[in-house]
Scaffold this active site. Structure first.
Site, PDB file in Angstrom:
ATOM      1  N   TYR A 174       0.833  -1.203   0.000  1.00 15.81           N
ATOM      2  CA  TYR A 174       0.000   0.000   0.000  1.00 15.81           C
ATOM      3  C   TYR A 174       0.868   1.255   0.000  1.00 15.81           C
ATOM      4  CZ  TYR A 174      -4.045  -2.882   1.428  1.00 15.81           C
ATOM      5  OH  TYR A 174      -5.064  -3.802   1.492  1.00 15.81           O
ATOM      6  N   LYS A 207      -0.948  -8.441  -2.751  1.00 11.80           N
ATOM      7  CA  LYS A 207      -2.246  -7.815  -2.627  1.00 11.80           C
ATOM      8  C   LYS A 207      -2.085  -6.311  -2.767  1.00 11.80           C
ATOM      9  CE  LYS A 207      -5.786  -6.380   0.412  1.00 11.80           C
ATOM     10  NZ  LYS A 207      -5.951  -5.818   1.757  1.00 11.80           N
TER      11      LYS A 207
END
EC number: 4.1.2.13
Lengths: 319, 319, 319, 319, 319
Positions: A174, A207
């Protein structure tokens, strides 16, 4: 557990790993209703750490109980269930044999004040994952943060230890902090970069968030233009991210983000499917809904990833 | 030591732990007059570190002697006695077989100047707890502090080591520092968050303060209002905290705070009991009173937790 | 080595320690002319590190030679000799069997510039103490310093290792730094607090400075007044400090400070004796005097601690 | 290798060390033309790290080759050769049996910008010294630097490990940084203090610079005046430094500094000899001269330390 | 694998290393079309970390796949292939026996904001290199950076571990940060210094950039002028750098820098060859070109290092 040809082919991309790690990857790929397809839908419950128990579970108070989530993942036929140490300890004895467990190794929280150097506390160890019968560890990095190198240094050690102990490693990548703009956190160039960094660190499964078509870095923008890279639709951008993870030789899944309308969740799933992504990790959008609604939503998402259901119009530009 | 059905049921919530740890949890739950009820009253004597010897012990000078406290805990029929390394070393040889000892692993002191990054020194190790025959380690975290992540990182290692060596782990979770307001330290949303973090870190027993009905974070306030969460009485708030520790699947006890009137102490006990909390940790209010008064107070508190005595009016709103 | 009933009684306060550590405590308590009385006079030579060789040894140049000090301690019939690594290495082979050696583990120096975060370098390890046949380690903490928690963290490890290897641990507890006033460094409340912290850290022997009657902290002042605590004379204050170290269950000795008149040194000894302190650690006042004067002074101090000699008037208020 | 009575007497000062370490000290003391006299001349080649290759070796380009220096040390009949890891690795296989090698463990460089907290990188480990057959490790400290305590902490571990593995330890003690004035770096009080600190840290051989008669610290100045300490000539100051290293019970050698006239180099040697110092460490003044000139210079220096040659007038004040 | 006399002679310069390390050096020197000549051409693909996947691979999208690069290195007959952990894991099982693999241990990225203290994250461990069958580790240092000492401290440990496990070590030495000017990063004095530091750290192979004729440091400039050092042509400067790595006793290779015209690439190769350098490390200039062009370019470069092809005019001044 039947290992399909599709899964064998995926495992070939991980042939530097030892049998234990490959077996745990296979467990995640062969569990649940998507088992054997190479697609993954995972239930993550790390919101308690990130936003506190009330914001996470009051909308559906059954979720205060850790067992609720593990059972939801099993009943929905998902591939795996991911959570923090205390939550996993509360279910491991009962569920480790039923569904692959992913132990989230680090977490942030909104009591900690934000800065240009965001980071997370490391809240579990690889040996915890081993003793609890987990299939994988999970770890979040913040590429761009002034603390990013320290997070990578820690990840290096955790991922090395996990591999040596036969576990798989999933990296949540992220971008945030440092000199990144707020809009840049979801920019397609940054998201591709973040996915690539996770792949380079040795992650088995990566992810990331679904990116926008914004481009953050000037040097990158020149290349997107010069090479005429197609990032018009969300499916195109998924395809671009897949390329960034070793041309699809690493599994990449996308997160659903904050609670939102069901239609939007299904569209995400469809775009991931169309763009060749490996699946979805979907938390708040399911566990904050009543159980029956959640099961219904997950059933439909699985249908999309099975290719049995289509949602919305096919994004023409993506063809 | 008889392990009751009630205790067996509680231990089922810890079934990912090894037999040694469960046995030590059982020792704490089955010792003293509350033994077997699932309720706990613990005597902590960590004030010497926190406030110095004079402020702690001059009101009742017998307390300068570490043996005084251990004997008080035994004579009052408490579940366990918690203190710092030197205090535990002074009694372990004599008392480790008489009452479960909890070794407090970290401590602050008022000589150290305060800051937005409050933390504590780690003053004992898990191996100290092992050699001294302790049943559990105790560790304080300050969620919200700019040092909170470092405290969690240290706790992760201590709790992992404690579990691997058959000890239980108790976490004192006291929000402070960072951007938290002074009033927010006792806010119900923050207290629930702090209790939840301790549970997520893998604590077996969580100790928090009794919260007020103030709500610190705007995002949380919206949820309290939208979901119409009942936090009107102290018993309601205890019930809310119990929910935050895995819907009661982790033991949660509450601290008594500074020396105050006996009536107030009993009301706290009654509210904890009514709200379904697992007990009380009560230090200054007992050891700073003369021994006979302290024994009398603890007798009454135990009576409340046994359900044999009621204090004050039942909080109607809590029903 | 005869272990007297008095020493056995003292050792009972350390019954959580292993036999090796208790034996080394006994060695210190049973060596020299005060052997068996429960009183200790120790020669420390750490001034070379703290103030440099010239300020330390030029007044009595024989002291440049490490052997001088060890022999002085033996000839004066002291309980132990304490110094830094290099000094102890220079005498251990010859003296470890003659007199208990204390290896000082950390040191400051006046070349290092001062700050609100004073600390010391750790200059020796526990294994050094073991290989050199030492009876104990010595370690200084600065309660109040912005570096105090790091010093406690290091002490925790050293003291744990020392105990596991059969050594005793002596802590020099000198408040300074942080928000402490200069006058507060010797304040009676701060000195008692500092002694108590050392006891809580697990020190076997605690060394503090003789306090003044100044009180630094407002919260403490209220208690001194309310509880009417007697700190009028130096002997009263010694008695107060003894209380702060587990009501006398830990040995506490006092330092003599800078070179001063012999009368003042003897008065200190007398006050420590009258207040129930366990002895004196006396460096510059002896090794900076010519050997014969030093032996004469130590002979008189020992006489005071044996109760054979009285110095000055008995402090009436202390009775 | 014949160990003389003189060397046996020196080794007696190190009788707390194990036989391996004493044997390596003996190797250095008994190698070369000064072997057995208790005097040492050592060739150090650490200029490449400190000033870069061009400034170090361009004046005598043969020195770019590491073998040149080791052979020079052998041919000149020196006691030992000291250098950094890469340089030692380049010669160890060939020279470790011919001449004692000293592995320099840390180094600075002039690419790193200066500050009030000067320090060095640690560039080799004790195990490197062991595998390369070295006789000793070398380590530089900067007393006075704001990084000094960290340097001492690192030295403590290196010196402990070296001793446990049978190696000797040489400490380069160079005051600088912090609040020290530029002139103070060579002040006699500071130099004596720096030598003493190295001795206290457990160094077997201490290397300092030849001091000036400047006195940096006011507290020290008072003592020099009061005790009438003789620091008038360079030989006097050497004698003073010898006193500061345990009254000569530790070996102390002096560095030659930057390239300078041969006469000045010889005068240094003579003053060291007259003041009772143990020798000289001389780098740039030899390896930056053509080999024949270097051999001639070293021959004369050795002559001075053998007492066969005198240079200049005897410093009258030193008698 | 035939080890030529030329390679045996090179290996003699590494005779302090163990047989495993020397065998891995020999593997790199004896693989590919330059095998046995003492020359090396290596393909590094670390641009994904440094600049992100799009800027690195979009110009030649086949490069998104890690296998593409390993196969390119094999097909071009290069000596070795270097990349980051994830990229090496993706090919090791298939290629470790075909071509020596170099595991790059640290990496920077352009998401991390720049500073005067540039550094890199350590993204792999020596044990990773061992398990993946690599011949060597690679590590980048930034001499001049305010983080340089920390980078050297980490390198020390990695290089020591690599050697103890039979691997070779390659150091990328790139001056930057601190007080260095931008122009100074490529200055000939700084480049020679950086190469020398890598050699002193114990690197087997040193990789630097081709320097300009700018001189950064005043003290160095004086020496260049006084000693009349020839740095006029690029080949002269290569010769100068070779001198800085122990007079050629360490292997030194040069990087090609950013994508540029083929002619310029060939000229670099020719200058390295003429100056006596050991080869070239060439990444973007090959993998960002279509495969056939890349193979053609590498064929010509190899021809130059074999001495079979000359590019451009011989730099007269260099003769």
């Amino acid at each position: 557990m039947r290992v399909t040809q599709r899964v064998h082919k995926i495992l070939d991309n991980y042939n530097s790993d030892n049998p234990g790690t490959k077996a745990n990857l296979a467990r995640m790929l062969c569990t649940g209703r998507l088992g054997g397809t190479g697609k993954l839908v995972i239930l993550p419950v790390d919101q308690g750490f990130e936003h506190g128990p009330v914001r996470s579970f009051a909308p559906n108070p059954a979720g205060y109980d850790p067992v609720y989530h593990a059972q939801l993942a099993v009943d929905a036929g998902l591939n795996a269930y991911a959570s923090a140490l205390g939550m996993i300890e509360a279910v491991a004895d009962q569920y480790a044999a039923q569904i692959p467990l992913i132990l989230k190794m680090n977490s942030s929280n909104t009591l900690y004040r934000s800065s240009e150097a965001p980071t997370q506390a490391i809240t579990a160890s690889v040996d915890d994952a081993v003793r609890l019968g987990c299939a994988a560890i999970g770890y979040t990095i913040y590429p761009g943060s002034d603390e990013a190198f320290n997070m990578l240094n820690d990840l290096r050690e955790l991922i090395r230890e996990a591999k040596s102990k036969g576990l798989a490693a999933i990296v949540w990548s992220y971008p945030r902090g440092g000199a990144l703009s707020k809009e840049g956190e979801l920019a397609v160039d940054i998201d591709a970069y973040a996915a690539h960094i996770a792949a380079l660190m040795g992650a088995h499964i990566i992810k990331v968030k679904l990116p926008t078509d914004f481009i953050e870095q000037d040097e990158a923008k020149k290349v997107y233009q010069k090479e005429n890279i197609n990032i018009a639709t969300q499916a195109d951008r998924v395809r671009h991210i897949v390329q960034a993870v070793f041309n699809g030789k690493r599994l990449v899944i996308f997160s659903g983000g904050a609670m939102k309308g069901a239609d939007s969740v299904y569209q995400d799933a469809q775009d991931i499917y169309d763009g060749g992504g490996n699946g979805q990790i979907i938390g708040r959008n399911t566990f904050q809904r009543p159980r029956e609604q959640a099961l219904e939503m997950l059933d439909r998402i699985i249908g999309i990833f099975l290719g049995k259901v289509r949602h919305g119009a096919v994004a023409q530009a993506a063809e």
